[in-house]
Write an enzyme that holds these catalytic residues in place. Structure first.
Site, PDB file in Angstrom:
ATOM      1  N   GLU A 430       1.028  -1.216  -0.085  1.00  0.00           N
ATOM      2  CA  GLU A 430      -0.102  -0.081  -0.017  1.00  0.00           C
ATOM      3  C   GLU A 430       0.837   1.269   0.070  1.00  0.00           C
ATOM      4  OE1 GLU A 430      -1.949   0.984   3.831  1.00  0.00           O
ATOM      5  OE2 GLU A 430      -1.367  -0.844   4.433  1.00  0.00           O
ATOM      6  N   ASP A 503       0.304  -2.627   6.134  1.00  0.00           N
ATOM      7  CA  ASP A 503       0.468  -2.120   7.560  1.00  0.00           C
ATOM      8  C   ASP A 503      -0.216  -2.884   8.572  1.00  0.00           C
ATOM      9  OD1 ASP A 503       1.991  -0.130   6.470  1.00  0.00           O
ATOM     10  OD2 ASP A 503       0.801   1.625   6.755  1.00  0.00           O
ATOM     11  N   ASP A 505      -2.210  -2.256  11.010  1.00  0.00           N
ATOM     12  CA  ASP A 505      -3.050  -1.357  11.615  1.00  0.00           C
ATOM     13  C   ASP A 505      -4.415  -1.613  11.001  1.00  0.00           C
ATOM     14  OD1 ASP A 505      -2.864  -0.308   9.213  1.00  0.00           O
ATOM     15  OD2 ASP A 505      -2.106   1.603   9.880  1.00  0.00           O
ATOM     16  N   ASP A 507      -6.336   0.152   8.855  1.00  0.00           N
ATOM     17  CA  ASP A 507      -6.352   0.608   7.536  1.00  0.00           C
ATOM     18  C   ASP A 507      -5.711  -0.638   6.775  1.00  0.00           C
ATOM     19  OD1 ASP A 507      -7.820   2.776   7.673  1.00  0.00           O
ATOM     20  OD2 ASP A 507      -6.018   4.246   7.691  1.00  0.00           O
TER      21      ASP A 507
END
Length: 644
Positions: A430, A503, A505, A507
């Site tokens: 990403e 990542d 997290d 998102d």
């Protein structure tokens, strides 16, 4: 100079009795190979089935014996044994066995619908058998006669039998001088005899093969009985397939007083299909008028329903969009069907076709109107399939390019240098910053990097035209090179592994979920063949001087600190994203095959598990927000997440 030849009456050969069959067997049974051999069984069995269809028999038995003979018996009326009015010194039994075009199928009073229509079936089997014995049980008497190569070897023998015994028994051994092989396939016999029981619901057919003849898993004995006929059969063959919905479309209707049709259709979710058709229990592998009537009638009903309900793009649908994903059985029972050839592989009857077309159109339209929710699901699916075929020129252009055409790959793709597939990996990351780190950390020979900007489109409930216009999805399809949906070809996948690197997290998890959803819906074999993975980047770096550890979650972090840093307080760094991680650390923790952790994305293939997976995607990624809210309520453990 060539010798002059005379062509006169003496050159005209007159073949008597069953000689024409032995001279040109292919004209009567199609061929003298294994297919023609099995056709002999069909001819005899069809006579017994005709007795069942006419309501005069309820049981049929079949036995393939180790001496190479076939025995077929029914409890019907039995072949007539009285003397024939045209041949007063011969019984009808002998005439039927030894004369072409002699039988009870020419008179509509004897059989309304039948498979053996040319009056040649049993006589052809007799002509092509080295030995044939016929036995008729009628009115307390047993009539038997033995033949060889179509000629009677004995007179008709008459003995007593039980008064309640009735029917016909045929024992025959195929002639080795005619056939390329005289060994039947137990598996083939099993399959087509089972289908006879399916097509004539409520009939019992006993199947038996001597064990010495079986070389595979075919049963040596089974009693076939399908109470609900085709409906029961479809339930069995669809046991492990994923249906679009459970409800079948079925027609059991009279065409007129003595004729009827039975049609059953199951709609599959995946591209798994079968279409088998029959006329008077005889399979018609080349289709013909009944299959054409079905297809045209179904398509007309779909388009009429779509137009009436103002469904966009309904005109795009073709019959293949339906039949390629359906299991269909068509069975008709009609008077005097017109077959192409004695082997009856195709029906040519334009009037029947038109009649069936109108019947099926009306019945299917009624079915769609009576099942609105199912109709909506079906038509949306058919439109989606049709778009895969027709509207996706952009996507079709994005299929895998050859090595010479690498300059046509997406500009954002940093490809690996290997010319082979083995060992190659595509990391989908990403953002450009993470892409930059990944480019520096990669093994240039085997690892390719594709950065995607932001969150890709949620493809679960959108039209394919939107997918075709989405730049990030275009880049992904072009990079993978294997097409999508119906055009997907796993052999064209440009990399051995596809690795999603996002990542650690919320998102990042969402982006990974969107990518998995896309691959699940349009490139499913990548998942089924264990080619899709999730990279596991660390969440924490724990360091004191030269001592460095990486932790992938809170629990692991606490365990490392407790066991490795007992008397000192280490420096703790939390990674906010892959873009913040130096290339050397990204390489050693997340990309190096010897040190990294990869999570394989796969699906259990059981019917129950596949349904649960589909339901999960519908809940999380579908259009209805209330499904997501319900899922969160049922699955989120809020109390464990609170940090007090």
């Amino acid at each position: 100079m060539s010798k002059k030849t005379n062509y006169s009456a003496k050159n005209i050969e007159v073949l008597e009795g069953l000689e024409p069959v032995r001279k040109r067997p292919g004209m009567y049974i199609g061929s003298t190979n294994e297919q023609g051999l099995h056709h002999l069984v069909n001819e005899v069995l069809d006579n017994s089935i005709d007795e069942v269809v006419a309501g005069h028999a309820s049981e049929v038995s079949f036995h393939y014996k180790k001496d190479g003979s076939i025995k077929i018996r029914d409890n019907g009326r039995g072949i007539p044994i009285d003397f024939h009015p045209k041949f007063k010194n011969k019984r009808a039994l002998e005439i039927v066995l030894s004369t072409l075009h002699a039988g009870g199928k020419f008179d509509n009073n004897s059989y309304k619908t039948s498979g053996g229509l040319h009056g040649v079936g049993i006589s052809v089997v007799n002509a092509l058998s080295s030995h044939l014995q016929v036995i008729v049980f009628k009115s307390g008497k047993k009539y038997s006669q033995i033949y060889a190569k179509g000629k009677a070897k004995t007179k008709i023998k008459i003995e007593k039998c039980k008064n309640n015994e009735k029917g016909t028994e045929i024992n025959f051994i195929p002639d080795e001088s005619i056939f390329e092989t005289t060994q039947f396939s137990p598996k083939k016999l099993y399959e087509f005899i089972k289908m006879k029981a399916v097509l004539v619901s409520g009939t019992s057919i006993e199947f038996k093969v001597d064990k010495e003849l079986i070389k595979d898993s075919t049963p040596d004995f089974e009693k076939f009985h399908f109470k609900n006929g085709i409906a029961d059969f479809l339930d069995i063959i669809n046991k492990n397939s994923v249906r679009l919905f459970d409800k079948k479309f079925s027609i059991i209707k009279k065409i007129n007083e003595n004729e009827k049709c039975e049609i059953f259709t199951c709609f599959n979710q995946n591209e798994k299909s079968s279409l088998i058709s029959f006329c008077n229990t005889i399979e018609t592998p080349d289709g013909g008028s009944h299959e054409n009537g079905f297809k045209i009638g179904m398509l007309k009903a779909i388009k009429l329903y779509g137009q009436k309900n103002q469904i966009a793009k309904i005109s795009n649908i073709s019959i293949n969009d339906l039949s390629d994903y359906s299991d269909i059985v068509i069975s008709i029972f009609i008077n005097e069907p017109s077959f192409e050839g004695q082997t009856k592989k195709r029906i040519i009857m334009p009037k029947l076709q038109k009649h069936l077309e109108n019947l099926i159109q009306n019945e299917f339209l009624l079915w769609l109107n009576s099942n609105k929710k199912i109709a909506k699901t079906l038509l949306e699916t058919l439109i989606e399939r049709s778009l895969l075929r027709t509207d996706l020129t952009k996507i079709k252009e994005l299929e895998r390019k050859s090595i010479k055409e690498r300059n046509k790959l997406p500009g954002k793709l940093v490809d690996c240098s290997s010319k082979g597939i083995e060992g190659t990996e595509l990391f989908i990351v990403e953002g450009d910053s993470a892409g930059g780190s990944a480019k520096q950390a990669r093994d240039r020979e085997l690892q390719a990097i594709l950065p995607l900007r932001g969150k890709i489109l949620n493809v679960f409930s959108v039209s394919l035209s939107k997918i075709a216009d989405n730049n990030e999805i275009q880049n992904l399809i072009q990079s993978l090179g294997c097409g999508i949906g119906k055009n997907f070809d796993l052999a064209k996948l440009r990399y051995e592994k596809v690795i999603l690197m996002t990542d650690a997290d919320v998102d990042g998890s969402h982006i990974a979920t969107l990518l998995i959803t896309f691959i699940y819906k349009y490139m499913r074999p990548i998942i089924d063949n264990n080619r899709l993975f999730l990279a596991m980047p660390p969440l924490f770096k724990i360091q004191h001087k030269e001592k460095i550890f990486y932790a992938y979650d809170e629990n692991e972090k606490d365990k490392i600190i407790k066991s490795e840093f007992k008397k000192i307080i280490p420096t703790l760094s939390r990674y906010k994203g892959l873009g913040e991680m130096p290339a050397d650390q990204l390489k050693s923790t997340t990309m190096n095959p010897e040190k990294r952790k990869l999570l394989n994305v796969n699906i259990k293939q059981g019917k129950k598990e596949l349904r649960e997976t589909e339901k999960l995607f519908e809940s999380l990624m579908g259009k209805k927000a209330e499904y997501r809210f319900k899922f969160i309520q049922e699955n989120a453990n809020f109390t464990n997440q609170i940090d007090i």
